[in-house]
Design a protein around this motif. Structure first.
Motif, PDB file in Angstrom:
ATOM      1  N   GLY A   1       0.803  -1.211   0.000  1.00 43.91           N
ATOM      2  CA  GLY A   1       0.000   0.000   0.000  1.00 43.91           C
ATOM      3  C   GLY A   1       0.841   1.269   0.000  1.00 43.91           C
ATOM      4  O   GLY A   1       2.075   1.229   0.076  1.00 43.91           O
ATOM      5  N   TYR A   2       0.149   2.393  -0.068  1.00 49.51           N
ATOM      6  CA  TYR A   2       0.826   3.690  -0.181  1.00 49.51           C
ATOM      7  C   TYR A   2       1.254   4.260   1.170  1.00 49.51           C
ATOM      8  O   TYR A   2       2.221   5.016   1.241  1.00 49.51           O
ATOM      9  N   THR A   3       0.567   3.891   2.226  1.00 49.87           N
ATOM     10  CA  THR A   3       0.874   4.464   3.537  1.00 49.87           C
ATOM     11  C   THR A   3       2.327   4.250   3.949  1.00 49.87           C
ATOM     12  O   THR A   3       2.978   5.196   4.417  1.00 49.87           O
ATOM     13  N   PRO A   4       2.902   3.033   3.783  1.00 46.01           N
ATOM     14  CA  PRO A   4       4.301   2.853   4.176  1.00 46.01           C
ATOM     15  C   PRO A   4       5.288   3.745   3.425  1.00 46.01           C
ATOM     16  O   PRO A   4       6.327   4.111   3.969  1.00 46.01           O
ATOM     17  N   ILE A   5       4.948   4.109   2.177  1.00 40.98           N
ATOM     18  CA  ILE A   5       5.826   5.010   1.415  1.00 40.98           C
ATOM     19  C   ILE A   5       5.909   6.361   2.118  1.00 40.98           C
ATOM     20  O   ILE A   5       6.997   6.900   2.351  1.00 40.98           O
ATOM     21  N   VAL A   6       4.755   6.902   2.463  1.00 42.59           N
ATOM     22  CA  VAL A   6       4.712   8.214   3.112  1.00 42.59           C
ATOM     23  C   VAL A   6       5.332   8.144   4.502  1.00 42.59           C
ATOM     24  O   VAL A   6       6.051   9.060   4.924  1.00 42.59           O
ATOM     25  N   GLU A   7       5.095   7.049   5.211  1.00 42.36           N
ATOM     26  CA  GLU A   7       5.708   6.894   6.532  1.00 42.36           C
ATOM     27  C   GLU A   7       7.230   6.904   6.440  1.00 42.36           C
ATOM     28  O   GLU A   7       7.907   7.532   7.275  1.00 42.36           O
TER      29      GLU A   7
END
Length: 381
Positions: free
Chosen positions: A194-200
Motif C-alpha cells: 500500500g501507499y501508507t508505508p511510502i509516506v511513513e
C-alpha cells in the motif's frame, strides 16, 4: 532553516524529506489521524484485504525519475488496470477499444474498418468543441457518447455534459486494437503493502517532526521561517472570497464471500444506477489470496463544509474565484501554496511527486542564493 508543511500527503511528505535531507528542520501538520492523504491504505481488520480507504489509486507514469524515486521506498508489484463498464444491460471494456466497438455494434470490424466506422458516426460539423458533450460527439458520435459518457458524467459531476467544458474530456482514448490497459504509461504498478508505508518512510527522518490530528494555526506560522501549504487555498483565507467548488465521494461498503464482480473496477454508465462505480479491493492486490471480499459502491456529490474534497470543478465561476485567491496569495509573506488543494487542480500521484521534487530543488536553490521562495511553483490556472 525551520520549515512548516501543512499536509502529510505525497506533496508534503516528498518536500519534507528533501528539505530534511538537506539539513533543514521541518514540522509537518496533518489534520487527519493518519498520513498519506487520499492515498491512505490500510489492512482491513475483518478480512486482511488491503483497502484504499479513499478510493482506488493505481500508480502510472512515464516519468522515469518519479518511478525510480518511489521504488526507493517500497516494492512495486506489476499491475495493469483493466476497467469494465456496465451499460444498457451489457458489460464492456474501457477505454473504448476494438472489442468494445465490435461488441456494442454487433460487428467484426478490423482496426481500419473500425476507424472508418467511428469517423462515419462522429459529428463532423463540430470544429472546435466547447463542451464535454461536443468533445465526445466529435470523436465517437451519439451512440457511444450516450452509452458510455453521458450518464456517468451526469452522476460524477452533477451537471449536464452540455454545461461542462471540453477540457474535462481532454482527450478521448479510443483504441482500434484489443488493448484494454486503461493507461498508456510506460511504468505501472501497485505498492506491495500500500501507499501508507511510502509516506511513513518519507517522513521518518530525524529532522522531521510530525503532528497528526493537528490543524495549522497562525501561531504556528510565527515560529517558522517559511510555510508550505497543501490544504485548500480558499481555507487559508477563511473562504473570504467564497468556497471553491469540489465534488466529493461517499463510499458504501459491502462484504461478500468469494469474488463479487471479477475485476477491480466496474463503472456504471447508466444514469438510473445511482453510484458511479464499484471497486473490489482485493483485485488491486492480485498477488494475494483472499477467500472473502470487500466492495465499495461510490457515489459522487457536491462537496459541502466538512466533506473531503476530491475533484475540483473549475467551471467559470470557480476560476474567477480562484483568480481572486491567487491575487491574495501573492500578497502573502513566507508562504507557498502547493499540491492538488493548494493550487485547485486535479493531479495524478506521479505529477504530485514530480512537482514536489521540483519545488524542493527550487526552494533549496532560493535558500542558497538568499532569494525569496516562490508563492507558487506552478501556474495554478
Amino acid at each position: 532553516m525551520h520549515f512548516a508543511i501543512v499536509g502529510a500527503g505525497f506533496t508534503g511528505a516528498v518536500l519534507a524529506n528533501e528539505l530534511a535531507k538537506a539539513g533543514h528542520n521541518v514540522t509537518v501538520y496533518e489534520i487527519r489521524p493518519h498520513v498519506a492523504g487520499n492515498c491512505y491504505s490500510e489492512r482491513d481488520e475483518k478480512t486482511g484485504i488491503l483497502l484504499h480507504k479513499y478510493g482506488p489509486h493505481i500508480f502510472h507514469t512515464d516519468n522515469e525519475e518519479v518511478w525510480n524515486y518511489v521504488n526507493q521506498f517500497t516494492d512495486f508489484m506489476p499491475y495493469v488496470n483493466r476497467v469494465k463498464t456496465t451499460s444498457q444491460g451489457n458489460v464492456y471494456s474501457l477505454p473504448i477499444n476494438l472489442l468494445t466497438i465490435n461488441q456494442y455494434f454487433g460487428k467484426t470490424l478490423s482496426p481500419k474498418e473500425a476507424n472508418d466506422f467511428i469517423k462515419s458516426l462522429a459529428d463532423g460539423e463540430i470544429d472546435e468543441p466547447q463542451t464535454f458533450e461536443e468533445q465526445a460527439m466529435k470523436f465517437v458520435g451519439k451512440d457511444l457518447y450516450e452509452a458510455f459518457f453521458k450518464g456517468y458524467t451526469l452522476k460524477q459531476w452533477g451537471r449536464s455534459p452540455k454545461e461542462l467544458p471540453a477540457s474535462i474530456l481532454k482527450r478521448l482514448p479510443v483504441r482500434f486494437n484489443y488493448d484494454d490497459n486503461y493507461f498508456n504509461h510506460k511504468y505501472q504498478g501497485m505498492p506491495k503493502n500500500g501507499y501508507t508505508p511510502i509516506v511513513e518512510r518519507l517522513l521518518d527522518h530525524a529532522n522531521i517532526t510530525l503532528h497528526l490530528n493537528t490543524p495549522f494555526s497562525s501561531e504556528n506560522k510565527v515560529s517558522v521561517d517559511h510555510v508550505f501549504y497543501t490544504g485548500p487555498i480558499d481555507a487559508w483565507f477563511n473562504y473570504n472570497a467564497g468556497r471553491l467548488g469540489y465534488r466529493t465521494l461517499d463510499f458504501v461498503r459491502e462484504d461478500h464471500e468469494g469474488d463479487y464482480q471479477g475485476c477491480a473496477v466496474m463503472n456504471y454508465a447508466d444514469e438510473k444506477v445511482p453510484y458511479t462505480r464499484i471497486s473490489e479491493h482485493k483485485h488491486f492486490s492480485p498477488w494475494e489470496e483472499q477467500e472473502r471480499t470487500v466492495i465499495f459502491k461510490e457515489y459522487s456529490r457536491k462537496c459541502e463544509e466538512g466533506d473531503i474534497p476530491y475533484y475540483p470543478i473549475r467551471l467559470v465561476n470557480e476560476k474567477t474565484m480562484l483568480n481572486a485567491y491567487i491575487g491574495k496569495a501573492k500578497k502573502e509573506k513566507n508562504v507557498s501554496f502547493m499540491g492538488r488543494l493548494g493550487t485547485y487542480r486535479y493531479l495524478d500521484m506521479d505529477v504530485t511527486i514530480a512537482e514536489a521534487l521540483d519545488a524542493s530543488r527550487k526552494t533549496l536553490d532560493c535558500v542558497n542564493k538568499n532569494k525569496p521562495i516562490p508563492v507558487f511553483f506552478v501556474n495554478p490556472l
